[in-house]
Design a protein around this motif. Structure first.
Motif, PDB file in Angstrom:
ATOM      1  N   GLY A  36      22.043 -27.508   8.780  1.00  0.00           N
ATOM      2  CA  GLY A  36      22.158 -27.581   7.553  1.00  0.00           C
ATOM      3  C   GLY A  36      20.675 -27.207   6.480  1.00  0.00           C
ATOM      4  N   ASP A  37      20.239 -26.547   5.607  1.00  0.00           N
ATOM      5  CA  ASP A  37      19.304 -26.323   4.951  1.00  0.00           C
ATOM      6  C   ASP A  37      19.388 -24.499   5.582  1.00  0.00           C
ATOM      7  N   ARG A  50      23.650 -14.213   5.527  1.00  0.00           N
ATOM      8  CA  ARG A  50      24.817 -13.521   5.644  1.00  0.00           C
ATOM      9  C   ARG A  50      24.517 -13.612   7.734  1.00  0.00           C
ATOM     10  N   PHE A  51      23.616 -13.324   8.183  1.00  0.00           N
ATOM     11  CA  PHE A  51      24.140 -13.083   9.536  1.00  0.00           C
ATOM     12  C   PHE A  51      24.993 -14.677   9.768  1.00  0.00           C
ATOM     13  N   VAL A  52      24.073 -16.248   9.531  1.00  0.00           N
ATOM     14  CA  VAL A  52      25.160 -16.781  10.242  1.00  0.00           C
ATOM     15  C   VAL A  52      26.282 -16.851   9.943  1.00  0.00           C
ATOM     16  N   HIS A  53      26.940 -16.257   8.681  1.00  0.00           N
ATOM     17  CA  HIS A  53      28.432 -15.949   7.909  1.00  0.00           C
ATOM     18  C   HIS A  53      29.057 -14.622   9.271  1.00  0.00           C
ATOM     19  N   LEU A  63      26.424 -28.884   5.477  1.00  0.00           N
ATOM     20  CA  LEU A  63      25.666 -28.376   4.770  1.00  0.00           C
ATOM     21  C   LEU A  63      24.334 -29.488   4.811  1.00  0.00           C
ATOM     22  N   GLY A  64      23.531 -28.689   3.895  1.00  0.00           N
ATOM     23  CA  GLY A  64      21.659 -30.008   3.850  1.00  0.00           C
ATOM     24  C   GLY A  64      22.136 -29.902   2.245  1.00  0.00           C
ATOM     25  N   ASN A  65      20.697 -30.348   2.157  1.00  0.00           N
ATOM     26  CA  ASN A  65      20.440 -31.150   0.112  1.00  0.00           C
ATOM     27  C   ASN A  65      20.149 -29.203  -0.065  1.00  0.00           C
ATOM     28  N   HIS A  66      19.180 -29.204   0.698  1.00  0.00           N
ATOM     29  CA  HIS A  66      18.872 -27.294  -0.059  1.00  0.00           C
ATOM     30  C   HIS A  66      20.335 -26.406  -0.145  1.00  0.00           C
ATOM     31  N   ASP A  67      21.120 -26.442   0.719  1.00  0.00           N
ATOM     32  CA  ASP A  67      21.737 -25.552  -0.067  1.00  0.00           C
ATOM     33  C   ASP A  67      23.332 -26.216  -0.666  1.00  0.00           C
ATOM     34  N   TRP A 101      31.562 -19.450   1.188  1.00  0.00           N
ATOM     35  CA  TRP A 101      31.626 -19.710   3.012  1.00  0.00           C
ATOM     36  C   TRP A 101      31.059 -20.636   2.994  1.00  0.00           C
ATOM     37  N   LEU A 102      29.926 -20.729   2.006  1.00  0.00           N
ATOM     38  CA  LEU A 102      29.081 -21.961   2.358  1.00  0.00           C
ATOM     39  C   LEU A 102      29.489 -23.095   1.771  1.00  0.00           C
TER      40      LEU A 102
END
Length: 275
Positions: A36-37, A50-53, A63-67, A101-102
């Motif tokens: 996450g983050d 984009r890359f991770v997607h 999911l992290g707190n920044h996401d 997606w996120l």
């Protein structure tokens, strides 16, 4: 095939790709666990998303707190803060599919084949892994069924202890806090999110969440991130992966099958414990 768990990227895309080269990652052969983050504070959050997607099922991303902060701002229920680097994502032509997606990413993962789990920040001391999975699913349901309501109530530091009697948004806020923000707890589960330094700097009576006696999730290895000031941790049945890339230190990966660490140095961007 290898499974590599990687710490908080936070938009440090160049270092992320350098780390993937260092571990000889091949998406047709290997898998990634990302704690996450993915975004914020670093310079290339959009490229990272984009890359991770694009990796599809090749990456399990929490999911992290920044996401969550990015998603809340995009939903109109949060404000950009000093130091945020999210404008490029918010203005991107492919913003909506990326954010959709996120928003669908989990907050907890367990792999029975590896007998290992992953969380961004922490687990409440009374939660075993099955309970953590159930609690995380409650938040995921809200994110898919009423994301607007969830983000409208996500912010706030109270209540600051789990109670089975909690209901509604207060219940979801506490679950979110444990899974994405907590570092230190008391044995009764009370948490203090103002303490962000390494162990030894916390208020009296608090311990790192993973060092609490009688922690219900003990016995199964858990990888987590979020805590850049703690450095690498390999003990207490946990592996801490956030080695402060966005603060100019390193980005680190752990091969879950072998217990092997690989790190790459990062460009200097600042100093501090992060959040």
């Amino acid at each position: 095939m290898a499974t590599w768990a990687i710490g908080d990227i936070q938009g440090c895309f160049d270092e992320f790709t350098a780390l993937l080269r260092a571990i000889d990652f091949r998406p047709d052969r290997d898998r990634l666990w990302l704690v996450g983050d993915l975004v914020n504070r670093g310079p290339k959050s959009l490229e990272t998303l984009r890359f991770v997607h694009s990796l599809g099922d090749g990456a399990i991303t929490l999911l992290g707190n920044h996401d969550l902060h990015l998603l809340a701002v995009a939903a109109g229920h949060g404000r950009l803060r000093r130091g945020d680097t999210l404008d490029e994502v918010l203005g991107a032509p492919d913003r909506e599919p990326l954010l959709d997606w996120l928003r669908g990413r989990p907050l907890f993962h367990y792999d029975p084949a590896l007998d290992m789990a992953m969380v961004h920040a922490a687990l409440a001391p009374g939660w075993d892994l099955a309970t953590a999975k159930t609690r995380a699913a409650e938040v995921q349901t809200a994110l898919t069924s009423d994301a607007d309501g969830y983000f409208a109530h996500m912010y706030g530091d109270t209540p600051h202890r789990w109670d089975n009697a909690l209901r509604g948004w207060r219940r979801l806020r506490v679950i979110t806090d444990y899974l994405t923000r907590v570092r230190f707890c008391r044995p009764d589960g009370t948490y203090d999110m103002r303490a962000k330094g390494p162990p030894g700097t916390q208020p009296e009576g608090y311990l790192p969440w993973f060092a609490l006696p009688d922690r219900a999730s003990a016995g199964t290895p858990i990888v987590f991130g979020h805590w850049s000031s703690i450095g690498l941790v390999d003990g207490h049945d946990v592996y801490a992966l956030d080695t402060g890339c966005v603060w100019g230190r390193q980005l680190s990966a752990l091969c879950l099958e072998e217990g092997r660490w690989v790190s790459v140095d990062c460009s200097a961007r600042g100093s501090g414990a992060g959040d």
